[in-house]
Enzyme design. Sequence first.
Site, PDB file in Angstrom:
ATOM      1  N   GLY A  76     -21.490  45.440 -70.375  1.00 41.36           N
ATOM      2  CA  GLY A  76     -22.020  46.037 -71.603  1.00 41.36           C
ATOM      3  C   GLY A  76     -23.502  46.297 -71.402  1.00 41.36           C
ATOM      4  N   GLY A  77     -24.293  45.194 -71.510  1.00 37.88           N
ATOM      5  CA  GLY A  77     -25.743  45.307 -71.335  1.00 37.88           C
ATOM      6  C   GLY A  77     -26.129  45.880 -69.980  1.00 37.88           C
ATOM      7  N   ASP A  99     -16.328  46.681 -78.653  1.00 35.67           N
ATOM      8  CA  ASP A  99     -16.841  45.319 -78.665  1.00 35.67           C
ATOM      9  C   ASP A  99     -15.852  44.477 -79.470  1.00 35.67           C
ATOM     10  OD1 ASP A  99     -18.525  43.299 -78.036  1.00 35.67           O
ATOM     11  OD2 ASP A  99     -20.258  44.061 -79.122  1.00 35.67           O
ATOM     12  N   GLU A 100     -15.659  43.248 -79.056  1.00 37.38           N
ATOM     13  CA  GLU A 100     -14.639  42.416 -79.727  1.00 37.38           C
ATOM     14  C   GLU A 100     -15.038  42.056 -81.149  1.00 37.38           C
ATOM     15  OE1 GLU A 100     -16.637  41.390 -77.390  1.00 37.38           O
ATOM     16  OE2 GLU A 100     -17.484  39.468 -78.040  1.00 37.38           O
ATOM     17  N   LYS A 130       0.206  16.863 -81.022  1.00 36.75           N
ATOM     18  CA  LYS A 130      -0.492  15.654 -81.459  1.00 36.75           C
ATOM     19  C   LYS A 130      -1.273  15.027 -80.296  1.00 36.75           C
ATOM     20  CE  LYS A 130       1.013  11.396 -83.561  1.00 36.75           C
ATOM     21  NZ  LYS A 130       2.246  10.635 -83.625  1.00 36.75           N
ATOM     22  N   HIS A 133      -9.159  39.576 -74.841  1.00 39.62           N
ATOM     23  CA  HIS A 133     -10.554  39.122 -74.851  1.00 39.62           C
ATOM     24  C   HIS A 133     -10.582  37.595 -74.963  1.00 39.62           C
ATOM     25  CE1 HIS A 133     -14.723  38.513 -75.962  1.00 39.62           C
ATOM     26  NE2 HIS A 133     -14.935  39.689 -75.401  1.00 39.62           N
ATOM     27  N   GLY A 169     -22.798  39.431 -68.666  1.00 35.67           N
ATOM     28  CA  GLY A 169     -24.068  39.502 -67.950  1.00 35.67           C
ATOM     29  C   GLY A 169     -23.965  40.183 -66.593  1.00 35.67           C
TER      30      GLY A 169
HETATM   31  C1  1AE Z   1     -16.613  37.207 -71.266  1.00 33.15           C
HETATM   32  C2  1AE Z   1     -16.709  38.248 -72.349  1.00 33.15           C
HETATM   33  C3  1AE Z   1     -17.729  39.307 -72.083  1.00 33.15           C
HETATM   34  C4  1AE Z   1     -17.944  40.214 -73.253  1.00 33.15           C
HETATM   35  O1  1AE Z   1     -17.138  40.288 -74.137  1.00 33.15           O
HETATM   36  C5  1AE Z   1     -19.122  41.007 -73.353  1.00 33.15           C
HETATM   37  O2  1AE Z   1     -19.278  41.678 -74.477  1.00 33.15           O
HETATM   38  C6  1AE Z   1     -20.056  41.101 -72.365  1.00 33.15           C
HETATM   39  O3  1AE Z   1     -21.135  41.849 -72.547  1.00 33.15           O
HETATM   40  P1  1AE Z   1     -22.298  41.925 -71.489  1.00 33.15           P
HETATM   41  O4  1AE Z   1     -21.777  42.627 -70.290  1.00 33.15           O
HETATM   42  O5  1AE Z   1     -22.695  40.511 -71.169  1.00 33.15           O
HETATM   43  O6  1AE Z   1     -23.390  42.688 -72.169  1.00 33.15           O
END
Ligand code: 1AE
Length: 406
Positions: free
Chosen positions: A356-357, A172-173, A95, A261, A334
């Site tokens: 990822g990117g 990917d989540e 609460k 995640h 990023g």
């Molecule tokens: C903080 C979570 C980062 C994530 O899940 C994710 O998919 C990052 O992807 P990129 O590296 O920014 O493409």
Amino acid sequence: MTTDHEYVVATYLVHGHHNFYKKAQEIAVGLTVGTWTDLPKAKKEQMIPHLGKVIEVKVLNHKSDESPKALLMIGYPLINMNPDIPSILTTVFGKLSMDGQIKLMDLQLPDSLLSKFPGPRFGIDGIRRMIGVHNRPLLMSIFKQCIGLPLHELEIEYQNQVDGQVDLVKDDEIFFHDDYAPALKRIAVFEKYNQQQQEHTGKKVLYAVNLTGPVTQLVEKAKQFSKAGASCLLLNVIPYGFDVLHRISADPDVNVPIIAHPAFTGSFYPSPYYGLSAPLLLGKLMRLSGADIVLFPSPYGSVAMPKDEALDLAYQLQSPNSIHLPTFPTPSAGIHPGLVPSIIRDFGDNIIINAGGGIHGHPQGTTAGGKAFTDAIRATISGQTLAKAAENSAELRSAIHKWGAQ
Ligand code: 1AE
């Protein structure tokens, strides 16, 4: 054994009150026995073991144009709670989380409570042993573009990532709709490739499959994935709940590391006035619940977290603790190869670098993207600049040309 003087101590940052000690007293009583002064003597004696106590009130300096603020430390008797995160969080910030400008900054748990949580099963050393890499940060690649793709296309994408020499690949989540490539089929196909590669290179790659579905089925599903040969699990911990992670990691039949995640945590930590601090939410509580690897926004990338918070978070995951193994910090979002020296300078080399990117967006494709990262990591840990390393790595050269280097 629980004794009547063991407490869970919560630290709150509170804004806007003028009598912080009175506020602290109200919290200590209100969140434990509810009322105190009006109780008859006999009732008070019965309630004493359950009564919260004010441990410290620290009024902080503030500028004249700011509202007053203070740190309040309140102790909650251990006997009021069960050994699980839902009962702890509801006691200390149920609460209360709705009671104006108040943020839960930290929790200190006595060893008798900490020891009821198994924590990470594998931890940093266990994961390093599985992969067979001990002397550098690990590299993880995130599957991008998986929704709507058939298994054979994902298989090619998987192989491209592994061929870039990454150590882990994670789903990917947001990969929930996987009718074209169900999780058990992905595990079978990707783990077969992992095995072939291991025979070839001697290094084991881990594939983190996204664990999804009704919460009542997740422990069973995790056991099923583990039995089917999965090497790692990915869980969106906050949407499903800390206790789900706790139950999965504590289950002896789930014999694989778990990646937590940070999805949805931005609803809780960024405000200076409300929610929970990032080091508590993504650090201490994730480790306590059993995460072997925790992703969090780095201070440099696309979804940035302030550097002091990110460093404290990483410390909470790794700090020496005689009860729980350390969890792998994984600064994310990023990330591109040009950031590798800054990440290692700030977080050290006992981390996972995750992209990822920054891998799939490489001008020469995914495999070259992995290779650019691998070369950046090797150069940085051997004290070489990226500019120098790029002289002998076309992949790193292209990455720096595209994204720059810090
Ligand atoms: C903080 C979570 C980062 C994530 O899940 C994710 O998919 C990052 O992807 P990129 O590296 O920014 O493409």
